[in-house]
Design a protein around this motif. Structure first.
Motif, PDB file in Angstrom:
ATOM      1  N   SER A  81       0.878  -1.169   0.000  1.00 14.20           N
ATOM      2  CA  SER A  81       0.000   0.000   0.000  1.00 14.20           C
ATOM      3  C   SER A  81       0.917   1.222   0.000  1.00 14.20           C
ATOM      4  O   SER A  81       2.133   1.073  -0.087  1.00 14.20           O
ATOM      5  CB  SER A  81      -0.906  -0.007   1.235  1.00 14.20           C
ATOM      6  OG  SER A  81      -0.124   0.010   2.416  1.00 14.20           O
ATOM      7  N   TYR A  82       0.335   2.411   0.101  1.00 13.60           N
ATOM      8  CA  TYR A  82       1.184   3.591   0.195  1.00 13.60           C
ATOM      9  C   TYR A  82       0.646   4.547   1.249  1.00 13.60           C
ATOM     10  O   TYR A  82      -0.518   4.503   1.614  1.00 13.60           O
ATOM     11  CB  TYR A  82       1.387   4.266  -1.164  1.00 13.60           C
ATOM     12  CG  TYR A  82       0.170   4.871  -1.810  1.00 13.60           C
ATOM     13  CD1 TYR A  82      -0.108   6.228  -1.670  1.00 13.60           C
ATOM     14  CD2 TYR A  82      -0.675   4.101  -2.593  1.00 13.60           C
ATOM     15  CE1 TYR A  82      -1.199   6.800  -2.284  1.00 13.60           C
ATOM     16  CE2 TYR A  82      -1.771   4.662  -3.216  1.00 13.60           C
ATOM     17  CZ  TYR A  82      -2.039   6.013  -3.060  1.00 13.60           C
ATOM     18  OH  TYR A  82      -3.126   6.563  -3.667  1.00 13.60           O
ATOM     19  N   TYR A  83       1.561   5.391   1.740  1.00  8.47           N
ATOM     20  CA  TYR A  83       1.242   6.320   2.823  1.00  8.47           C
ATOM     21  C   TYR A  83       0.166   7.323   2.420  1.00  8.47           C
ATOM     22  O   TYR A  83       0.115   7.775   1.278  1.00  8.47           O
ATOM     23  CB  TYR A  83       2.484   7.153   3.173  1.00  8.47           C
ATOM     24  CG  TYR A  83       3.583   6.466   3.924  1.00  8.47           C
ATOM     25  CD1 TYR A  83       3.751   6.663   5.291  1.00  8.47           C
ATOM     26  CD2 TYR A  83       4.520   5.671   3.262  1.00  8.47           C
ATOM     27  CE1 TYR A  83       4.800   6.090   5.975  1.00  8.47           C
ATOM     28  CE2 TYR A  83       5.566   5.086   3.940  1.00  8.47           C
ATOM     29  CZ  TYR A  83       5.701   5.299   5.294  1.00  8.47           C
ATOM     30  OH  TYR A  83       6.742   4.729   5.965  1.00  8.47           O
ATOM     31  N   ALA A  84      -0.622   7.731   3.390  1.00  6.41           N
ATOM     32  CA  ALA A  84      -1.600   8.803   3.189  1.00  6.41           C
ATOM     33  C   ALA A  84      -0.874  10.155   3.138  1.00  6.41           C
ATOM     34  O   ALA A  84       0.247  10.299   3.622  1.00  6.41           O
ATOM     35  CB  ALA A  84      -2.612   8.795   4.338  1.00  6.41           C
ATOM     36  N   LYS A  85      -1.530  11.146   2.556  1.00 10.22           N
ATOM     37  CA  LYS A  85      -0.952  12.491   2.419  1.00 10.22           C
ATOM     38  C   LYS A  85      -0.551  13.090   3.765  1.00 10.22           C
ATOM     39  O   LYS A  85       0.424  13.834   3.849  1.00 10.22           O
ATOM     40  CB  LYS A  85      -1.941  13.435   1.740  1.00 10.22           C
ATOM     41  CG  LYS A  85      -2.135  13.187   0.281  1.00 10.22           C
ATOM     42  CD  LYS A  85      -3.133  14.201  -0.297  1.00 10.22           C
ATOM     43  CE  LYS A  85      -3.409  13.902  -1.746  1.00 10.22           C
ATOM     44  NZ  LYS A  85      -4.384  14.841  -2.312  1.00 10.22           N
ATOM     45  N   LYS A  86      -1.287  12.771   4.821  1.00  8.13           N
ATOM     46  CA  LYS A  86      -1.060  13.409   6.122  1.00  8.13           C
ATOM     47  C   LYS A  86       0.330  13.113   6.710  1.00  8.13           C
ATOM     48  O   LYS A  86       0.772  13.796   7.615  1.00  8.13           O
ATOM     49  CB  LYS A  86      -2.142  12.988   7.122  1.00  8.13           C
ATOM     50  CG  LYS A  86      -2.068  11.534   7.554  1.00  8.13           C
ATOM     51  CD  LYS A  86      -3.171  11.196   8.543  1.00  8.13           C
ATOM     52  CE  LYS A  86      -3.075   9.752   8.997  1.00  8.13           C
ATOM     53  NZ  LYS A  86      -4.124   9.429   9.972  1.00  8.13           N
TER      54      LYS A  86
ATOM     55  N   ALA B  39       4.305   3.983  -5.319  1.00  6.38           N
ATOM     56  CA  ALA B  39       3.025   3.486  -5.846  1.00  6.38           C
ATOM     57  C   ALA B  39       2.841   3.880  -7.315  1.00  6.38           C
ATOM     58  O   ALA B  39       2.340   3.085  -8.114  1.00  6.38           O
ATOM     59  CB  ALA B  39       1.878   4.025  -4.997  1.00  6.38           C
ATOM     60  N   LYS B  40       3.269   5.094  -7.670  1.00  8.97           N
ATOM     61  CA  LYS B  40       3.182   5.519  -9.078  1.00  8.97           C
ATOM     62  C   LYS B  40       4.104   4.660  -9.946  1.00  8.97           C
ATOM     63  O   LYS B  40       3.722   4.233 -11.037  1.00  8.97           O
ATOM     64  CB  LYS B  40       3.582   6.989  -9.221  1.00  8.97           C
ATOM     65  CG  LYS B  40       2.530   7.957  -8.778  1.00  8.97           C
ATOM     66  CD  LYS B  40       3.034   9.382  -8.957  1.00  8.97           C
ATOM     67  CE  LYS B  40       2.062  10.382  -8.392  1.00  8.97           C
ATOM     68  NZ  LYS B  40       2.577  11.770  -8.484  1.00  8.97           N
ATOM     69  N   THR B  41       5.318   4.417  -9.451  1.00  8.74           N
ATOM     70  CA  THR B  41       6.285   3.626 -10.216  1.00  8.74           C
ATOM     71  C   THR B  41       5.760   2.221 -10.468  1.00  8.74           C
ATOM     72  O   THR B  41       5.930   1.669 -11.555  1.00  8.74           O
ATOM     73  CB  THR B  41       7.637   3.577  -9.486  1.00  8.74           C
ATOM     74  OG1 THR B  41       8.104   4.913  -9.287  1.00  8.74           O
ATOM     75  CG2 THR B  41       8.669   2.786 -10.262  1.00  8.74           C
ATOM     76  N   LEU B  42       5.110   1.638  -9.462  1.00 10.14           N
ATOM     77  CA  LEU B  42       4.565   0.287  -9.607  1.00 10.14           C
ATOM     78  C   LEU B  42       3.160   0.292 -10.208  1.00 10.14           C
ATOM     79  O   LEU B  42       2.575  -0.778 -10.429  1.00 10.14           O
ATOM     80  CB  LEU B  42       4.562  -0.437  -8.259  1.00 10.14           C
ATOM     81  CG  LEU B  42       5.933  -0.677  -7.637  1.00 10.14           C
ATOM     82  CD1 LEU B  42       5.790  -1.425  -6.308  1.00 10.14           C
ATOM     83  CD2 LEU B  42       6.844  -1.436  -8.573  1.00 10.14           C
ATOM     84  N   ASP B  43       2.620   1.482 -10.435  1.00 12.47           N
ATOM     85  CA  ASP B  43       1.337   1.659 -11.109  1.00 12.47           C
ATOM     86  C   ASP B  43       0.162   1.073 -10.325  1.00 12.47           C
ATOM     87  O   ASP B  43      -0.627   0.288 -10.847  1.00 12.47           O
ATOM     88  CB  ASP B  43       1.398   1.061 -12.525  1.00 12.47           C
ATOM     89  CG  ASP B  43       0.266   1.535 -13.417  1.00 12.47           C
ATOM     90  OD1 ASP B  43      -0.311   2.605 -13.132  1.00 12.47           O
ATOM     91  OD2 ASP B  43      -0.046   0.827 -14.396  1.00 12.47           O
ATOM     92  N   PHE B  44       0.041   1.517  -9.035  1.00 10.06           N
ATOM     93  CA  PHE B  44      -1.137   1.081  -8.285  1.00 10.06           C
ATOM     94  C   PHE B  44      -1.775   2.206  -7.462  1.00 10.06           C
ATOM     95  O   PHE B  44      -2.523   1.950  -6.524  1.00 10.06           O
ATOM     96  CB  PHE B  44      -0.834  -0.145  -7.406  1.00 10.06           C
ATOM     97  CG  PHE B  44       0.053   0.091  -6.223  1.00 10.06           C
ATOM     98  CD1 PHE B  44      -0.468   0.532  -5.010  1.00 10.06           C
ATOM     99  CD2 PHE B  44       1.412  -0.173  -6.295  1.00 10.06           C
ATOM    100  CE1 PHE B  44       0.341   0.720  -3.905  1.00 10.06           C
ATOM    101  CE2 PHE B  44       2.237   0.008  -5.188  1.00 10.06           C
ATOM    102  CZ  PHE B  44       1.692   0.464  -3.991  1.00 10.06           C
ATOM    103  N   VAL B  45      -1.536   3.458  -7.844  1.00 10.97           N
ATOM    104  CA  VAL B  45      -2.107   4.581  -7.088  1.00 10.97           C
ATOM    105  C   VAL B  45      -3.627   4.511  -7.101  1.00 10.97           C
ATOM    106  O   VAL B  45      -4.270   4.663  -6.056  1.00 10.97           O
ATOM    107  CB  VAL B  45      -1.604   5.939  -7.634  1.00 10.97           C
ATOM    108  CG1 VAL B  45      -2.345   7.094  -6.971  1.00 10.97           C
ATOM    109  CG2 VAL B  45      -0.102   6.071  -7.416  1.00 10.97           C
TER     110      VAL B  45
ATOM    111  N   ALA C  86      -1.398  -3.252  -4.178  1.00 12.68           N
ATOM    112  CA  ALA C  86      -1.016  -4.185  -5.242  1.00 12.68           C
ATOM    113  C   ALA C  86      -0.383  -5.413  -4.616  1.00 12.68           C
ATOM    114  O   ALA C  86       0.239  -5.339  -3.544  1.00 12.68           O
ATOM    115  CB  ALA C  86      -0.018  -3.529  -6.203  1.00 12.68           C
ATOM    116  N   GLU C  87      -0.541  -6.530  -5.278  1.00  9.70           N
ATOM    117  CA  GLU C  87       0.152  -7.754  -4.875  1.00  9.70           C
ATOM    118  C   GLU C  87       1.599  -7.629  -5.346  1.00  9.70           C
ATOM    119  O   GLU C  87       1.853  -7.363  -6.520  1.00  9.70           O
ATOM    120  CB  GLU C  87      -0.506  -8.988  -5.489  1.00  9.70           C
ATOM    121  CG  GLU C  87      -1.887  -9.287  -4.934  1.00  9.70           C
ATOM    122  CD  GLU C  87      -1.880  -9.535  -3.433  1.00  9.70           C
ATOM    123  OE1 GLU C  87      -0.987 -10.275  -2.948  1.00  9.70           O
ATOM    124  OE2 GLU C  87      -2.752  -8.981  -2.744  1.00  9.70           O
TER     125      GLU C  87
END
Length: 157
Positions: free
Chosen positions: A48-53, A117-123, A128-129
Motif C-alpha cells: 500500500s502507500y502512505y496517506a498524504k497526512k 506506488a506511481k512507479t509500480l502503477d497502483f495509485v 497491489a500484490e
C-alpha cells in the motif's frame, strides 16, 4: 623451538579471521548465485502507500517522510535494508530502503511512498500484490565483521 603463548593466540586469532572472511565470501557467493538463478525465495504480500497526512512527519528511524523518496515501511526488516519490490500483476519494479515501521497488526507487507506506488502503477487501486527481495549491501557485511571482531579476545602482550 616451542610455540609461545602469544604466538598461539595470534595464530588462533588469524585462524578466526580467515574463517570469518571465508564464511562471508561463501555467504556472498551463495546470495549472488541465488539471485542470478532466480531461486531466492521472495516475500509475497500486498503493498500500500502512505496517506498524504504523513508528508513531513518523522519516520521511526528519525528521518522526515517525503512522498517523492525511495523509502518504505516494513513490520520487521532492519532500518537501512534495501529491497526490490515487484508488482506481480505488471512486472514493474522499484528498489527502496526501509526507514519506517508498520503496525504489527497491519495486513500489508510493505508501505511505499506515493512515488513508489506511481512507479509500480497502483495509485488508483491503492494497493497491489507484490514480491519483496532483500538486496545484500556492504553495510550488512561490515556489521557482521564488526560483531565478529568484537567477540575475538584481545591479542596477548
Amino acid at each position: 623451538m616451542g610455540i609461545s603463548v602469544s604466538e598461539l593466540c595470534l595464530n588462533s586469532n588469524m585462524v578466526k579471521l580467515i574463517l570469518l572472511v571465508w564464511s562471508l565470501c561463501f555467504v556472498l557467493l551463495h546470495a549472488h548465485a541465488q539471485q542470478t538463478d532466480g531461486s531466492l525465495e521472495p516475500y509475497y504480500g500486498t503493498a500500500s502507500y502512505y496517506a498524504k497526512k504523513f508528508q513531513g512527519r518523522k519516520t521511526a528511524n528519525g528521518e522526515r517522510f517525503h512522498h517523492d523518496s525511495l523509502t518504505a515501511a516494513h513490520k520487521s526488516l532492519p532500518f537501512g535494508t534495501i529491497v526490490k519490490v515487484t508488482n506481480r500483476s505488471n512486472g514493474k519494479v522499484i528498489v527502496v530502503r526501509i526507514n519506517d515501521r508498520m503496525s504489527p497488526r497491519a495486513r500489508h507487507l510493505i508501505d511505499l511512498t506515493k512515488y513508489g506506488a506511481k512507479t509500480l502503477d497502483f495509485v488508483r487501486q491503492g494497493y497491489a500484490e507484490v514480491s519483496l527481495e532483500i538486496i545484500p549491501t556492504l553495510s550488512i557485511i561490515e556489521e557482521m565483521i564488526k560483531l565478529e571482531a568484537d567477540s575475538l579476545p584481545p591479542p596477548a602482550p
